[in-house]
Design an enzyme around this catalytic site. Sequence first.
Site, mmCIF file in Angstrom:
data_model
loop_
_atom_site.group_PDB
_atom_site.id
_atom_site.type_symbol
_atom_site.label_atom_id
_atom_site.label_comp_id
_atom_site.label_asym_id
_atom_site.label_seq_id
_atom_site.Cartn_x
_atom_site.Cartn_y
_atom_site.Cartn_z
ATOM 1 C CG LEU A 156 -1.891 -1.159 1.348
ATOM 2 C CD1 LEU A 156 -2.590 -1.137 2.703
ATOM 3 C CD2 LEU A 156 -2.917 -1.105 0.222
ATOM 4 C CB SER A 157 0.355 4.806 -0.718
ATOM 5 O OG SER A 157 -0.739 5.029 0.143
ATOM 6 C CD GLU A 158 2.176 6.768 2.507
ATOM 7 O OE1 GLU A 158 3.115 7.376 1.946
ATOM 8 O OE2 GLU A 158 1.038 6.666 2.027
ATOM 9 C CB THR A 159 2.541 -0.054 6.402
ATOM 10 O OG1 THR A 159 2.048 -0.773 5.260
ATOM 11 C CG2 THR A 159 2.259 -0.861 7.652
ATOM 12 C CG HIS A 187 -3.495 7.969 3.489
ATOM 13 N ND1 HIS A 187 -2.252 8.195 2.949
ATOM 14 C CD2 HIS A 187 -3.654 6.616 3.497
ATOM 15 C CE1 HIS A 187 -1.696 7.040 2.640
ATOM 16 N NE2 HIS A 187 -2.527 6.065 2.954
#
Length: 266
Positions: free
Chosen positions: A42-45, A71
């Site tokens: 994903l774009s961020e964890t 986000h």
Amino acid sequence: MIQYIVDAFAEQLFEGNPAAICVLDQWIEDDLMLKIAQENNLSETAFTVKEGNGYRLRWFTPGGEIDLCGHATLATAFVIMNYVDKTLNNITFQTLSGELIVKKNQDLYEIQFPSYSLISIEVTKDMEKAIGFRPLEAWMGRDLVCVLQNEEQVESATPDLQKTKELPGMLLHVTAPSAVFDCVSRSFAPKFNIPEDPVCGSGHCHIAPLWAQKLKKDKIIARQASRRGGTLQCKINNDRVELAGKAVLFAIAELFVTNNKRNVDE
């Protein structure tokens, strides 16, 4: 280890920006956090640990740790307030970008971020080749912000990701005025192995102040025109940007990984 996946800046499932959230008892090795982020893709964890009356928060992309992510901060606050400690209506996070405070206002989560100072820079042929359209303006903060002629160009842009990597800045944002919202934008992060960020909170710490200045107003309704889409309510107050949005839980999972404990200050 329990992991939550949340769609942030979303009115319903499968829109907004998904983030994975791990609420830890103690810190694990940086390399393991990166591997989890790469596995999630994903774009961020986000990883968070309770410290005193607040939490310390870190964000990892598949390409490495970053200094700010809107986000995933909203998603982390949503998880803590709804699944970890339901008595909380506000949370203070300690991060690489300083102290971030999230307040719950009914079903909205309001976050104050530092805004990025923007410097006007020359529009170049490299920008035009990367984006596919020649920007009207270019601005530099942590990221590169290119103002396009209209929202149709923003929506139809198909940037050359290899050429985008060669542009200055961590991310590339393309933006334009909108007939429905105050502005419309898209965000690209190939330097972090993210072709397009569905809804970029930290990007709007560049985009919202820019449009606030242009439109001479301190409240901006911004639309991220990605395939998933998302709406951000932005308020500018001097050197701070308040972003507000909703969140929806997608999944709760157990991760079968070795938890190598470490001290975050080591």
